[in-house]
Design a protein around this motif. Structure first.
Motif, PDB file in Angstrom:
ATOM      1  N   LYS A  77       0.758  -0.924  -0.015  1.00 54.20           N
ATOM      2  CA  LYS A  77       0.004  -0.147   0.096  1.00 54.20           C
ATOM      3  C   LYS A  77       1.156   1.287   0.013  1.00 54.20           C
ATOM      4  O   LYS A  77       0.558   2.346  -0.845  1.00 54.20           O
ATOM      5  CB  LYS A  77      -0.956   0.167   1.175  1.00 54.20           C
ATOM      6  CG  LYS A  77      -2.069  -1.060   1.028  1.00 54.20           C
ATOM      7  CD  LYS A  77      -3.004  -0.533   0.175  1.00 54.20           C
ATOM      8  CE  LYS A  77      -4.225  -1.490   0.205  1.00 54.20           C
ATOM      9  NZ  LYS A  77      -5.440  -1.005  -0.829  1.00 54.20           N
ATOM     10  N   ILE A  78       1.865   1.014   0.960  1.00 55.24           N
ATOM     11  CA  ILE A  78       2.815   2.467   0.905  1.00 55.24           C
ATOM     12  C   ILE A  78       3.385   2.593  -0.548  1.00 55.24           C
ATOM     13  O   ILE A  78       3.545   3.846  -0.979  1.00 55.24           O
ATOM     14  CB  ILE A  78       3.879   2.369   2.085  1.00 55.24           C
ATOM     15  CG1 ILE A  78       3.210   2.186   3.477  1.00 55.24           C
ATOM     16  CG2 ILE A  78       4.941   3.414   2.035  1.00 55.24           C
ATOM     17  CD1 ILE A  78       2.533   3.531   3.579  1.00 55.24           C
ATOM     18  N   PHE A  82       2.600   5.826  -3.252  1.00 54.40           N
ATOM     19  CA  PHE A  82       3.751   6.713  -3.635  1.00 54.40           C
ATOM     20  C   PHE A  82       3.974   6.840  -5.275  1.00 54.40           C
ATOM     21  O   PHE A  82       4.816   7.401  -5.904  1.00 54.40           O
ATOM     22  CB  PHE A  82       5.129   6.362  -2.843  1.00 54.40           C
ATOM     23  CG  PHE A  82       6.251   7.421  -2.818  1.00 54.40           C
ATOM     24  CD1 PHE A  82       5.846   8.737  -2.517  1.00 54.40           C
ATOM     25  CD2 PHE A  82       7.192   7.255  -3.612  1.00 54.40           C
ATOM     26  CE1 PHE A  82       6.989   9.689  -2.212  1.00 54.40           C
ATOM     27  CE2 PHE A  82       8.350   8.446  -3.609  1.00 54.40           C
ATOM     28  CZ  PHE A  82       8.111   9.275  -3.033  1.00 54.40           C
ATOM     29  N   GLU A  83       3.344   5.938  -6.120  1.00 48.47           N
ATOM     30  CA  GLU A  83       3.311   6.031  -7.499  1.00 48.47           C
ATOM     31  C   GLU A  83       2.389   7.112  -7.959  1.00 48.47           C
ATOM     32  O   GLU A  83       1.175   7.681  -7.408  1.00 48.47           O
ATOM     33  CB  GLU A  83       2.463   4.965  -7.928  1.00 48.47           C
ATOM     34  CG  GLU A  83       3.093   3.385  -7.914  1.00 48.47           C
ATOM     35  CD  GLU A  83       4.556   3.336  -8.799  1.00 48.47           C
ATOM     36  OE1 GLU A  83       4.572   3.920  -9.639  1.00 48.47           O
ATOM     37  OE2 GLU A  83       5.450   2.818  -8.308  1.00 48.47           O
ATOM     38  N   GLY A 100       2.677  12.523   7.662  1.00 51.75           N
ATOM     39  CA  GLY A 100       2.993  11.885   6.516  1.00 51.75           C
ATOM     40  C   GLY A 100       3.412  13.360   5.445  1.00 51.75           C
ATOM     41  O   GLY A 100       3.446  14.396   5.626  1.00 51.75           O
ATOM     42  N   TYR A 101       3.460  12.899   4.005  1.00 54.28           N
ATOM     43  CA  TYR A 101       3.811  13.895   2.999  1.00 54.28           C
ATOM     44  C   TYR A 101       2.884  13.491   1.856  1.00 54.28           C
ATOM     45  O   TYR A 101       2.625  12.459   1.389  1.00 54.28           O
ATOM     46  CB  TYR A 101       5.243  13.754   2.516  1.00 54.28           C
ATOM     47  CG  TYR A 101       6.235  14.036   3.773  1.00 54.28           C
ATOM     48  CD1 TYR A 101       6.481  15.295   4.058  1.00 54.28           C
ATOM     49  CD2 TYR A 101       6.921  13.101   4.263  1.00 54.28           C
ATOM     50  CE1 TYR A 101       7.468  15.439   5.003  1.00 54.28           C
ATOM     51  CE2 TYR A 101       8.028  13.193   5.174  1.00 54.28           C
ATOM     52  CZ  TYR A 101       8.119  14.441   5.612  1.00 54.28           C
ATOM     53  OH  TYR A 101       9.086  14.586   6.293  1.00 54.28           O
ATOM     54  N   ILE A 129      -4.897  16.605 -10.655  1.00 52.74           N
ATOM     55  CA  ILE A 129      -3.799  16.659 -10.447  1.00 52.74           C
ATOM     56  C   ILE A 129      -2.742  15.534 -10.146  1.00 52.74           C
ATOM     57  O   ILE A 129      -3.450  14.545  -9.339  1.00 52.74           O
ATOM     58  CB  ILE A 129      -3.706  17.887  -9.185  1.00 52.74           C
ATOM     59  CG1 ILE A 129      -2.341  18.298  -8.965  1.00 52.74           C
ATOM     60  CG2 ILE A 129      -3.952  17.093  -7.857  1.00 52.74           C
ATOM     61  CD1 ILE A 129      -2.084  19.536  -8.062  1.00 52.74           C
ATOM     62  N   TYR A 130      -1.669  15.510 -10.955  1.00 50.83           N
ATOM     63  CA  TYR A 130      -0.736  14.445 -10.219  1.00 50.83           C
ATOM     64  C   TYR A 130      -0.252  14.630  -8.958  1.00 50.83           C
ATOM     65  O   TYR A 130       0.239  15.502  -8.565  1.00 50.83           O
ATOM     66  CB  TYR A 130       0.465  14.237 -11.363  1.00 50.83           C
ATOM     67  CG  TYR A 130       0.088  13.626 -12.816  1.00 50.83           C
ATOM     68  CD1 TYR A 130      -0.567  12.532 -12.682  1.00 50.83           C
ATOM     69  CD2 TYR A 130       0.102  14.544 -13.905  1.00 50.83           C
ATOM     70  CE1 TYR A 130      -0.876  11.760 -13.871  1.00 50.83           C
ATOM     71  CE2 TYR A 130      -0.242  13.870 -15.068  1.00 50.83           C
ATOM     72  CZ  TYR A 130      -0.886  12.631 -15.125  1.00 50.83           C
ATOM     73  OH  TYR A 130      -1.142  12.103 -16.236  1.00 50.83           O
ATOM     74  N   HIS A 131      -0.065  13.590  -8.283  1.00 51.25           N
ATOM     75  CA  HIS A 131       0.366  13.480  -6.674  1.00 51.25           C
ATOM     76  C   HIS A 131       0.595  12.328  -6.315  1.00 51.25           C
ATOM     77  O   HIS A 131       0.466  11.111  -6.878  1.00 51.25           O
ATOM     78  CB  HIS A 131      -0.993  14.183  -6.011  1.00 51.25           C
ATOM     79  CG  HIS A 131      -2.151  13.072  -5.727  1.00 51.25           C
ATOM     80  ND1 HIS A 131      -2.917  13.226  -6.628  1.00 51.25           N
ATOM     81  CD2 HIS A 131      -2.438  12.231  -4.819  1.00 51.25           C
ATOM     82  CE1 HIS A 131      -3.918  12.320  -6.400  1.00 51.25           C
ATOM     83  NE2 HIS A 131      -3.543  11.881  -5.342  1.00 51.25           N
ATOM     84  N   ARG A 132       1.220  12.303  -5.001  1.00 52.11           N
ATOM     85  CA  ARG A 132       1.510  10.947  -4.570  1.00 52.11           C
ATOM     86  C   ARG A 132       1.485  11.156  -3.038  1.00 52.11           C
ATOM     87  O   ARG A 132       1.532  12.365  -2.587  1.00 52.11           O
ATOM     88  CB  ARG A 132       2.824  10.417  -4.948  1.00 52.11           C
ATOM     89  CG  ARG A 132       3.975  11.327  -4.796  1.00 52.11           C
ATOM     90  CD  ARG A 132       5.504  11.016  -5.220  1.00 52.11           C
ATOM     91  NE  ARG A 132       6.549  11.819  -4.774  1.00 52.11           N
ATOM     92  CZ  ARG A 132       7.474  11.611  -5.649  1.00 52.11           C
ATOM     93  NH1 ARG A 132       7.948  10.718  -6.461  1.00 52.11           N
ATOM     94  NH2 ARG A 132       8.588  12.504  -5.134  1.00 52.11           N
ATOM     95  N   PHE A 133       1.332  10.307  -2.121  1.00 53.86           N
ATOM     96  CA  PHE A 133       1.504  10.243  -0.561  1.00 53.86           C
ATOM     97  C   PHE A 133       2.488   9.282  -0.004  1.00 53.86           C
ATOM     98  O   PHE A 133       2.655   8.201  -0.499  1.00 53.86           O
ATOM     99  CB  PHE A 133       0.284   9.911  -0.084  1.00 53.86           C
ATOM    100  CG  PHE A 133       0.212   9.943   1.256  1.00 53.86           C
ATOM    101  CD1 PHE A 133       0.177  11.082   2.164  1.00 53.86           C
ATOM    102  CD2 PHE A 133       0.191   8.651   1.957  1.00 53.86           C
ATOM    103  CE1 PHE A 133       0.224  11.032   3.649  1.00 53.86           C
ATOM    104  CE2 PHE A 133       0.346   8.612   3.491  1.00 53.86           C
ATOM    105  CZ  PHE A 133       0.146   9.683   4.109  1.00 53.86           C
ATOM    106  N   THR A 134       3.204   9.653   1.218  1.00 55.68           N
ATOM    107  CA  THR A 134       3.857   8.552   1.891  1.00 55.68           C
ATOM    108  C   THR A 134       3.969   9.132   3.078  1.00 55.68           C
ATOM    109  O   THR A 134       3.643  10.160   3.556  1.00 55.68           O
ATOM    110  CB  THR A 134       5.316   8.464   1.403  1.00 55.68           C
ATOM    111  OG1 THR A 134       5.861   7.561   1.826  1.00 55.68           O
ATOM    112  CG2 THR A 134       6.246   9.937   1.616  1.00 55.68           C
TER     113      THR A 134
END
Length: 179
Positions: A77-78, A82-83, A100-101, A129-134
């Motif tokens: 999942k992480i 982040f993709e 987180g970020y 919007i292109y984004h990611r999370f971590t």
């Protein structure tokens, strides 16, 4: 106060700050369609209700992103979060605990802008919007997710086909890029 800066693009653990030393203003986030509020967690209910009503959010849930909460799916999942991807709906997160970020693409430069979120931060990423999370090094975040309709989370990874997605095209138009 939320920390917003350009991501340094240095290889390494995605959960580290990756702070380039170049700060980004909240007005720059607004220019790319990202909305931010700080709402103290204690007593947050009325302010969250007000924002939900104004923005027509009808549903919500709470997600716990932790090793314990996700079990054996945690690492996958992480990695998936982040993709680089977009959604066809706004992504709304109100951080209740942990940190987180969120990284968002600045369209004109194609640079990553990193937004470090902590309890009380409410972030709205526009559809397209292109984004990611971590997570950060604490490896835990608990967030309220708000939805305009029924909860759904479909990620469209960046690629040629996604670049022509109608929600992507509309997002670019809304920030003054493209036709």
């Amino acid at each position: 106060m939320v920390r917003v800066y350009y991501y340094d693009n240095i290889p390494g653990d995605q959960r580290l700050p990756h702070d380039s030393g170049k700060p980004v203003s909240l007005s720059t986030l607004e220019e790319i369609g990202v909305s931010y509020w700080y709402v103290p967690v204690e007593g947050h209910e009325s302010k969250i209700e007000q924002i939900a009503k104004e923005r027509e959010y009808k549903n919500r849930d709470v997600i716990n992103v932790t090793k314990e909460g996700l079990g054996e799916l945690y690492e996958s999942k992480i990695k998936m979060f982040f993709e680089e991807h977009l959604h066809e709906d706004e992504e709304i997160r109100y951080v209740l605990s942990g940190s987180g970020y969120f990284d968002v693409r600045e369209q004109r430069s194609d640079a990553w802008i990193r937004v470090g979120v902590e309890p009380g931060d409410l972030l709205v990423l526009p559809a397209g919007i292109y984004h990611r999370f971590t997570l950060d090094e604490t490896n835990a975040i608990r967030s309220m997710r708000l939805f305009k309709d029924e909860p759904k989370w479909i990620a469209h990874n960046r690629g040629v086909e996604t670049d022509s997605n109608p929600y992507r095209v509309e997002y670019l138009r809304s920030i003054g890029v493209g036709a």
